[in-house]
Design an enzyme around this catalytic site. Structure first.
Site, PDB file in Angstrom:
ATOM      1  N   HIS A 102       0.808  -1.332  -0.004  1.00  0.00           N
ATOM      2  CA  HIS A 102      -0.168   0.110   0.123  1.00  0.00           C
ATOM      3  C   HIS A 102       0.843   1.155   0.045  1.00  0.00           C
ATOM      4  O   HIS A 102       2.255   1.040   0.294  1.00  0.00           O
ATOM      5  CB  HIS A 102      -0.816  -0.060   1.305  1.00  0.00           C
ATOM      6  CG  HIS A 102      -0.105   0.186   2.631  1.00  0.00           C
ATOM      7  ND1 HIS A 102       0.079  -0.855   3.257  1.00  0.00           N
ATOM      8  CD2 HIS A 102       0.393   1.199   3.205  1.00  0.00           C
ATOM      9  CE1 HIS A 102       0.855  -0.621   4.415  1.00  0.00           C
ATOM     10  NE2 HIS A 102       0.960   0.673   4.431  1.00  0.00           N
TER      11      HIS A 102
ATOM     12  N   HIS B 113      -5.810  -2.044   4.478  1.00  0.00           N
ATOM     13  CA  HIS B 113      -5.549  -1.022   3.569  1.00  0.00           C
ATOM     14  C   HIS B 113      -4.906  -1.184   2.286  1.00  0.00           C
ATOM     15  O   HIS B 113      -4.009  -1.973   2.298  1.00  0.00           O
ATOM     16  CB  HIS B 113      -5.248   0.355   4.159  1.00  0.00           C
ATOM     17  CG  HIS B 113      -3.877   0.245   5.005  1.00  0.00           C
ATOM     18  ND1 HIS B 113      -3.252  -1.069   5.176  1.00  0.00           N
ATOM     19  CD2 HIS B 113      -2.904   1.125   4.925  1.00  0.00           C
ATOM     20  CE1 HIS B 113      -2.122  -0.836   5.798  1.00  0.00           C
ATOM     21  NE2 HIS B 113      -1.819   0.560   5.559  1.00  0.00           N
TER      22      HIS B 113
ATOM     23  N   HIS C 139       4.793   7.396   2.516  1.00  0.00           N
ATOM     24  CA  HIS C 139       5.621   5.958   2.314  1.00  0.00           C
ATOM     25  C   HIS C 139       4.932   5.010   1.443  1.00  0.00           C
ATOM     26  O   HIS C 139       3.547   5.004   1.186  1.00  0.00           O
ATOM     27  CB  HIS C 139       5.763   5.344   3.668  1.00  0.00           C
ATOM     28  CG  HIS C 139       4.541   4.586   4.367  1.00  0.00           C
ATOM     29  ND1 HIS C 139       3.980   5.387   5.285  1.00  0.00           N
ATOM     30  CD2 HIS C 139       4.115   3.407   4.259  1.00  0.00           C
ATOM     31  CE1 HIS C 139       2.951   4.779   5.725  1.00  0.00           C
ATOM     32  NE2 HIS C 139       2.788   3.594   5.080  1.00  0.00           N
TER      33      HIS C 139
ATOM     34  N   HIS D  31       1.014  -0.225  15.022  1.00  0.00           N
ATOM     35  CA  HIS D  31       0.306   0.821  14.806  1.00  0.00           C
ATOM     36  C   HIS D  31      -0.883   0.531  15.699  1.00  0.00           C
ATOM     37  O   HIS D  31      -1.399  -0.843  15.463  1.00  0.00           O
ATOM     38  CB  HIS D  31      -0.326   0.814  13.505  1.00  0.00           C
ATOM     39  CG  HIS D  31       0.916   1.370  12.462  1.00  0.00           C
ATOM     40  ND1 HIS D  31       1.695   2.440  12.610  1.00  0.00           N
ATOM     41  CD2 HIS D  31       1.431   0.758  11.219  1.00  0.00           C
ATOM     42  CE1 HIS D  31       2.413   2.664  11.727  1.00  0.00           C
ATOM     43  NE2 HIS D  31       2.155   1.668  10.767  1.00  0.00           N
TER      44      HIS D  31
ATOM     45  N   TYR E 121       9.371   2.038   9.708  1.00  0.00           N
ATOM     46  CA  TYR E 121       9.394   3.326   8.925  1.00  0.00           C
ATOM     47  C   TYR E 121      11.084   3.339   8.696  1.00  0.00           C
ATOM     48  O   TYR E 121      11.748   3.663   9.796  1.00  0.00           O
ATOM     49  CB  TYR E 121       8.775   4.471   9.264  1.00  0.00           C
ATOM     50  CG  TYR E 121       7.182   4.467   9.068  1.00  0.00           C
ATOM     51  CD1 TYR E 121       6.661   3.985   7.960  1.00  0.00           C
ATOM     52  CD2 TYR E 121       6.473   4.953  10.140  1.00  0.00           C
ATOM     53  CE1 TYR E 121       5.216   3.916   8.020  1.00  0.00           C
ATOM     54  CE2 TYR E 121       5.066   4.833  10.096  1.00  0.00           C
ATOM     55  CZ  TYR E 121       4.456   4.412   8.941  1.00  0.00           C
ATOM     56  OH  TYR E 121       3.141   4.602   9.089  1.00  0.00           O
TER      57      TYR E 121
ATOM     58  N   GLU F 275       8.113   1.590   4.419  1.00  0.00           N
ATOM     59  CA  GLU F 275       7.469   0.884   5.519  1.00  0.00           C
ATOM     60  C   GLU F 275       7.879  -0.791   5.312  1.00  0.00           C
ATOM     61  O   GLU F 275       7.433  -1.363   4.286  1.00  0.00           O
ATOM     62  CB  GLU F 275       6.080   0.980   5.676  1.00  0.00           C
ATOM     63  CG  GLU F 275       5.543   0.385   6.903  1.00  0.00           C
ATOM     64  CD  GLU F 275       4.009   0.650   7.139  1.00  0.00           C
ATOM     65  OE1 GLU F 275       3.318   0.772   6.096  1.00  0.00           O
ATOM     66  OE2 GLU F 275       3.860   0.733   8.464  1.00  0.00           O
TER      67      GLU F 275
HETATM   68 FE   LIG Z   1       1.610   2.075   5.913  1.00  0.00          FE
END
Ligand SMILES: [Fe+2]
Length: 309
Positions: free
Chosen positions: A154, A201, A216, A248, A257, A267
């Site tokens: 993503h 996502h 990112h 997260h 990151y 990432e």
């Molecule tokens: Fe991400």
């Protein structure tokens, strides 16, 4: 779930400051498979596990950032249908001829109100990943070369007009809103996480005054151990690390990151919850965004909000 329409992130064209240094870094440190160069000098890569010809394309430039991000759609009829729906919605599109990107069919390109260039395409040459389709082994020895992620997973993009971007993705492209962070006054979304399947996502956006910024590109790792191993490889190669390893709150993914040699954040990511399109959106208030970003430390890292390419 029947997967139709937009299937998945397919490619990202990233600007790099020194193409030769970057080819070496993406090969040796990131552990991607080099797929060749085109007549414009762009360098093509895929992860070891991806089956299509390319997913990361590097272009030499005097500024870092991302030129475009592309999604693979089910077939050519779907491509034409989505193009028509974008036009009817009021989004202008452009057809990029087949072959302009190596081993890639015709692309439908459009610009979002956030200033990001997106693409849809239906065809990219299937080259396989070295693992046979008959009696496949779970992994190949090539996985041990560098960070060696599973796939381009993503991107998080920073720019203005996130509310309008959300409408295009949800009303035209068939995505749904998985999670969001509210603005401090609670009246709008500061950031959104959108999925086109059952991944947590496939793209995310954060409201930011400057258009077209890359926060990112993310690479999926198979396990938390593989994320920690990626951290070891970053340290061994003096890769500047931004945040992590940590988890997260938003998405519940585990992450590091870091920055490539040109200053493009990337990432290495694993896990996350598995949403369905009928699930209700999860909402974070702005005062808990520190937990959303870094759940154990509960820290809204300054670099996360301000450093983009
Ligand atoms: Fe991400």
């Amino acid at each position: 779930m029947a997967m139709t329409g937009v299937l998945r992130p397919g490619h990202a064209q990233i600007r790099v400051l020194d193409i030769e240094e970057s080819v070496k870094w993406y090969t040796d440190v990131m552990g991607l498979k080099y797929q060749g160069r085109d007549s414009q000098g762009r360098a093509y890569f895929k992860t070891r596990a991806e089956r299509d010809h390319n997913s990361i394309i590097l272009r030499q430039s005097d500024r870092a950032g991302m030129d475009f991000f592309g999604y693979k759609v089910l077939d050519k009829a779907t491509l034409a249908s989505l193009e028509k729906q974008l036009n009817e919605y009021g989004v202008k599109t452009e057809r990029i001829p087949a072959g302009e990107l190596l081993e890639t069919g015709e692309r439908v390109r459009f610009e979002l109100p956030s200033g990001h260039v997106m693409e849809l395409y239906a065809e990219k040459t299937k080259v396989g990943n070295g693992i046979p389709l008959i009696n496949p082994a779970p992994w190949s020895k090539a996985r041990d070369n560098g960070i060696a992620p599973v796939r381009l997973d993503h991107a998080l993009l920073y720019g203005p007009n996130v509310a309008e971007v959300q409408k295009i993705f949800t009303e035209v492209l068939g995505f749904y809103l998985v999670e969001r962070v509210l603005t401090p006054d609670g009246n709008a979304n500061a950031a959104i996480w959108l999925s086109c399947g059952q991944k947590v996502h496939d793209i995310a956006f954060a409201e930011y005054p400057e258009p077209g910024k890359l926060h990112h590109c993310s690479f999926l790792m198979e396990s938390w151990d593989q994320v920690l191993r990626a951290g070891d490889i970053m340290s061994m190669n003096q890769v500047p690390v931004d945040i992590g390893p940590t988890r997260h709150g938003v998405t519940r993914g585990c992450t590091i990151y870091a920055w490539d040699p040109s200053g493009n954040r990337f990432e290495t990511f694993m896990g996350g919850h598995l949403p369905y399109p009928d699930y209700e959106t999860m909402t974070w208030t702005f005062d808990t965004f520190g937990q959303g970003l870094d759940y154990p430390q509960r820290k809204l890292h300054e670099t996360f909000l301000t450093v983009v390419s």
